[in-house]
Write an enzyme that holds these catalytic residues in place. Structure first.
Site, short mmCIF file in Angstrom:
data_model
loop_
_atom_site.label_atom_id
_atom_site.label_comp_id
_atom_site.label_asym_id
_atom_site.label_seq_id
_atom_site.Cartn_x
_atom_site.Cartn_y
_atom_site.Cartn_z
N CYS A 129 15.43 69.02 92.35
CA CYS A 129 15.55 70.30 93.05
C CYS A 129 16.94 70.88 92.86
O CYS A 129 17.15 72.09 93.02
CB CYS A 129 15.22 70.15 94.52
SG CYS A 129 16.06 68.82 95.35
N GLU A 174 12.85 71.10 102.95
CA GLU A 174 13.68 70.96 101.75
C GLU A 174 12.85 71.49 100.58
O GLU A 174 12.01 70.78 100.04
CB GLU A 174 14.08 69.50 101.52
CG GLU A 174 15.00 68.92 102.58
CD GLU A 174 16.40 69.48 102.51
OE1 GLU A 174 16.70 70.26 101.58
OE2 GLU A 174 17.19 69.17 103.41
#
Length: 539
Positions: free
Chosen positions: A330, A296
């Site tokens: 993010c 990720e």
């Protein structure tokens, strides 16, 4: 040495951070926030002046002593003793032994343990959320919300524990059964970043446990107290159920620990959250041993606004997604693409909204915007603004460091840059929003997709045809593709992750559980004959 700092803190180099931390370890015990009456609630989480940074059924930590600092005032909170390599070895061995016990427990019973973990987190959700706010720097409601994500994924995993399974497939051979069998991979190494020090571990931990795995957690070196506090809550649940504590192990550490996790063949899956740059290094180390990985990584996320959009939805969405967590998600919106006919109007509205954002202490309930996580992040903010100006950008609002204790900067809007300017294509983990002007749908979709990352994206429009083109094969190439909502704030029920340089991993909901299991195709002959597939005769 650069690897693990970026592992946990996307935008820092370990060398700078270690020097910075080492310098500040001179703080005396009397100056620690945990010893001040205002912060005495920290002790309710089992924290003290100096905390053990290793858990494998027993608490330990004989390595370097690090100090955790509060981003809102840069004062020391408390200390943590990191793991030595010998303690890492001991922890991995204990985790592997614990798996032998955990894997034999039926999945619904494992789900019951996860349910208890969720309940234990519920009981301390406010105080743990306060710690996240104090140590990471995000506002209190976001800190509590992050713990709520862990609770929610525990609930999800409980239901999953009675649903995991593969199909029974039609066999072409008489008297044969063809099935898929799913089994746990074993030991999952989980390396998490500073910006979500609870939730990302929760996404991995709850699903991995339900699937029959044990976990080894290395949290960010700048949020070690959160790692310790969460592990204490989990450890109590395991102990109450007479289960090995090493089912949920934890090691606080630096480059040697993170590199070892990546290279260790005993670790069956490495789940890494962090920067694309370091994710690539981790990926190469894991792939070199043909290990499994779940990545990720970064996101350079865009909101695309067409002239038919409802601006009453656009403005608050863009502000929340760009300013929330001080631009340190993010999924933060970093690019705002506006159709040329509405460009000036939307910029004016958003700039006005920016000026109304309440900046202050993250644990003050009225605050909407807190500090950056570190002083290094402040320097990156300043450098990015200078580069944007050099490349033709115009500062609409913000652009300055705020003169107050802590790592505060102004949320910033920059217009006038080309869509392919180098700074626009750079994910800078700070609250800077680049506003771009486009003409056509084709142009907007192309600009959305031209960056290297592919995490989150969103359009605002009322055109149904455009919506389905956006969702289709020539639309957004991201793992998260939204319509009329921000790029951030994903629900736990869907798979979370992205494409391209974001890494391709999926966590949380949907069928993400498959990442934590291995699949076997099984053919069972219950007849007295031995027919071969494809009608082959071998007599």
């Amino acid at each position: 040495m650069q690897l693990i700092a970026l592992t946990a803190v996307k935008h820092l180099s370990l060398r700078r951070k270690v020097l910075f931390r080492g310098f500040r370890q001179t703080a005396t015990m009397s100056t620690l926030l945990i010893n001040q009456p205002k912060y005495s609630w920290l002790k309710e989480l089992g924290l003290k002046e100096e905390n053990a940074g290793v858990y494998n059924g027993a608490w330990g930590g004989k390595g370097e002593v690090i100090t955790s600092y509060c981003p809102a005032n840069n004062e020391p909170i408390a200390r943590v003793r990191q793991a030595t390599m010998a303690e890492y070895e001991e922890t991995v061995n204990k985790a592997k032994e614990a798996w032998k016990v955990w894997a034999d427990i039926p999945a619904p019973k494992r789900g019951e343990i996860v349910r208890q973990i969720g309940d234990a987190l519920r009981k301390k959700i406010k105080i743990l959320g306060s710690l996240v706010s104090l140590e990471m720097g995000k506002i209190y409601v976001e800190g509590v919300g992050e713990v709520q994500e862990y609770v929610d994924i525990c609930d999800y995993a409980v239901g999953l524990s009675r649903m995991i399974g593969g199909p029974v497939l039609p066999s072409e051979r008489p008297g044969h059964a063809l099935i898929e069998q799913w089994n746990p991979v074993g030991l999952v190494g989980i390396i998490t970043a500073f910006n979500f020090p609870v939730a990302v571990y929760g996404w991995n931990n709850a699903i991995a446990l339900t699937c029959g795995n044990v976990c080894l957690w290395k949290g960010a070196p700048t949020t070690p107290l959160t790692s310790v506090a969460v592990t204490k809550i989990i450890a109590e649940v395991l102990e109450q159920n007479n289960l090995p504590g090493a089912v949920c192990s934890m090691v606080c550490g630096g480059a040697d620990i993170g590199t070892s996790i990546s290279k260790d063949e005993r670790i069956d899956l490495v789940s890494f959250t962090g920067s694309t740059h370091v994710g690539k290094q981790v990926s190469l180390m894991v792939q070199e041993r043909f290990g499994r990985q779940l990545l990720e990584l970064g996101g350079n996320n865009a909101i695309v606004v067409f002239e038919d959009a409802d601006l009453n939805l656009v403005v608050p969405s863009a502000v929340f997604a760009a300013v929330g967590t001080a631009g340190q998600r993010c999924t933060t919106t970093r690019r705002l693409l506006l159709q040329e006919s509405i460009h000036d109007e939307v910029v004016e509205k958003i700039a006005k909204a920016y000026k109304q954002v309440r900046i202050g202490d993250p644990w003050d309930p009225s605050t909407l915007y807190g500090p950056l996580h570190t002083k290094q992040a402040v320097e990156m903010y300043k450098a990015a603004i200078e580069k944007a100006k050099e490349q033709g950008g115009t500062l609409v609002c913000g652009g300055k460091v705020i003169d107050r204790p802590g790592n505060y900067v102004e949320p910033t809007i920059i217009t006038g840059l080309p869509h392919d300017a180098p700074i626009v294509h750079t994910e800078t983990f700070v609250p800077i929003l680049y506003v771009l002007k486009f003409k056509t749908e084709e142009e907007a979709f192309a600009w959305n997709n031209e960056v290297k990352q592919g995490l989150s994206s969103s359009i605002f429009t009322k055109d149904l045809g455009r919506v389905f083109r956006w969702l289709g094969p020539k639309g957004s190439d991201c793992g998260i593709v939204n319509v009329n909502i921000p790029t951030s704030g994903a629900e736990i029920g869907g798979a979370f992750g992205g494409e391209k340089h974001t890494g391709g991993g999926r966590e949380s909901g949907s069928d993400s559980w498959k990442q934590y299991m291995r699949r076997s195709t099984c053919t069972i002959n219950y007849s007295k004959d031995l027919p071969l597939a494809q009608g082959i005769k071998f007599e």
